[in-house]
Design a protein around this motif. Sequence first.
Motif, short mmCIF file in Angstrom:
data_model
loop_
_atom_site.label_atom_id
_atom_site.label_comp_id
_atom_site.label_asym_id
_atom_site.label_seq_id
_atom_site.Cartn_x
_atom_site.Cartn_y
_atom_site.Cartn_z
N GLU A 122 0.60 -1.42 -0.22
CA GLU A 122 -0.19 0.57 -0.09
C GLU A 122 0.61 1.81 0.60
O GLU A 122 1.87 1.51 0.53
N ILE A 123 0.49 2.69 -0.92
CA ILE A 123 1.07 3.30 -1.05
C ILE A 123 0.60 4.48 -1.03
O ILE A 123 0.63 5.25 -1.04
N SER A 124 -0.90 4.45 -0.46
CA SER A 124 -1.82 5.55 -0.68
C SER A 124 -2.97 5.47 -0.67
O SER A 124 -3.01 3.19 -0.40
N SER A 125 -4.30 5.97 0.19
CA SER A 125 -5.54 5.18 0.35
C SER A 125 -6.26 6.98 0.17
O SER A 125 -6.01 7.74 0.08
N ALA A 126 -7.72 7.10 -0.14
CA ALA A 126 -8.43 8.03 -0.35
C ALA A 126 -10.35 7.61 0.50
O ALA A 126 -10.24 6.71 0.24
N SER A 127 -10.07 8.57 1.03
CA SER A 127 -11.56 8.11 2.22
C SER A 127 -12.63 9.51 1.69
O SER A 127 -12.45 9.94 2.18
N ASN A 128 -13.36 8.70 1.51
CA ASN A 128 -14.88 9.61 2.06
C ASN A 128 -15.31 8.91 3.44
O ASN A 128 -15.59 8.12 3.33
N CYS A 129 -15.36 10.14 4.68
CA CYS A 129 -15.60 10.39 5.63
C CYS A 129 -16.97 11.03 5.82
O CYS A 129 -18.01 10.89 7.33
N THR A 130 -17.63 10.96 5.15
CA THR A 130 -19.43 12.16 5.08
C THR A 130 -19.22 13.28 5.97
O THR A 130 -18.22 14.00 6.54
N ASP A 131 -20.08 12.66 7.11
CA ASP A 131 -20.20 13.62 7.99
C ASP A 131 -19.80 13.14 8.97
O ASP A 131 -20.03 14.07 10.87
N TYR A 132 -19.08 11.81 9.60
CA TYR A 132 -18.76 11.63 10.65
C TYR A 132 -17.76 12.95 11.30
O TYR A 132 -17.90 12.60 12.85
N GLN A 133 -17.07 13.02 10.93
CA GLN A 133 -16.06 13.76 11.84
C GLN A 133 -15.97 16.04 11.85
O GLN A 133 -16.24 16.18 12.98
#
Length: 513
Positions: free
Chosen positions: A383-394
Amino acid sequence: MLLTEIIMTLPARQMFFKSLRKSLTTVMKRSIDQAPHFQPCKDCRYFSLSAKRRKVPENPKEWQTKFESTNPEFDWDFLCNSKNLSFIENNIQNRKGVGDIQKVLYLWDRYNKEIMVANKEVVWKDLIKAAADLPNTHHTSTPIGEESNARLVETVGMLKEFEFQPKTVVELGEDLHILRTDNVTAATGHRTYYFMDDLVNLEDALIQFTLEYLQQQGFTLVSVPDLIYSPVIEACGFKTSGERNQVYKIDNTAYNDVCLAGTSEMSLAGYMADECLTSQDMPKKLTAVSRCYRREGSDSYEEKGIYRVHQFTKIEMFGVTENKTGEESDQLLQHFLQIEKNLFTQLGLHFRILEMPTQCLGAPAYRKYDMEAWMPAKQFWGEISSASNCTDYQSRRLGIKYTDKKHENRHVHTINGTACAVPRMIMAILENYQRKDGSVDIPQVLQPYMGNKTQLLTPRHKPNVHWVNLHKSKTIKILIHYLPVFSFCNLFKGPIPIIFWRIKLLNFGLKSH
């Protein structure tokens, strides 16, 4: 003159009402700050006090005082609706079973039935804690289950064929005399490293290349702090307590509940806390290059060297977007994904894109992609990278909102992605660009940032030294023990100073020949 007559005079009356208004404002503010529960905003499902940024007074001893975090603003209408119980329970089960919705419902019922104010406050705190443990929901396209269920989205680049057995990044770095990993215990510990000479230049070139591209894509560059309060880290979805957490905590005698940031995502999310943006401000895209600190623990053969370390440099992307249709954040996630794909393609890497299953999402992510580069020396995808959608959690936990065109306050959606994790990127470049003679070609896009240098070459004159293990050598222990006895040798010339010189080298881990 009577007191009432004095009050009725114009100047005195103005002063009286001004003082009264100030007193009432102070009392109301104190009541709001100490309130255990809040009223819902107009035409909105979340609970809130104010859409404006919370102003924290200056305190010279602030690191020693308890940090008062933003009160979370959970969607109680959704969480406490019995119609959603089955959906929430299944989501928890699919995400490693962390969280207890039954406990949330029990505390919610107790809170609404409780009459005593003091008891109500206690129940409210327990309710907030239980709700905070619940994970985000997941996208309908997200695979269910463990890591092996990840869905292959795309494979990019050509697999390089070698006519020789490719070396690992550690072997290459040691032969080129630009990397130290195994012989660092005299100054530090396991899972740390030293970059030297051209490897430092390569690191700097990667950073400059990545930041230049991100700024062209409309990102704002931010320099972030490494010390972050643990409630902010928890609000981002990372645990700071328990046996399995990866967060380094600072000694509480000097700092109260302060941690070292494991990623600048934490710092950038904290930077946005209590913000109220407008629709015109979004999407807002930030990027930061920072040191990251993690309590990594793995005995995997593939992950030795510089793949999984305690401290490293990383460039993070962080974005916020409005939540009008619910699709805005997924569009920004795809934008982040395309940026990562373009960066790694320009570097000439062979990599694949995976959509990660529910058990790999962590608590905050609604949807997550990983990018893995082929590491030829150990024959594995890393793994060299990731991308996430956290919507309104944070945003619900940090109070990040925006005012829409109807002048209503809503929570933003947050997205994050790794643009460049330096050690893993260096590992991928060195192993894939190596030559049979031990030299390494520099990717063409990085050459302008390295004085147009095209290769990392083996030094012509190698120092005739080898490293020894200080912990295993009995001879070294004896010499170190008696070293003070020989210190007077510096006063002399001839054979005796030579003996002292050899002992001194051994003491620092070197052996002369």
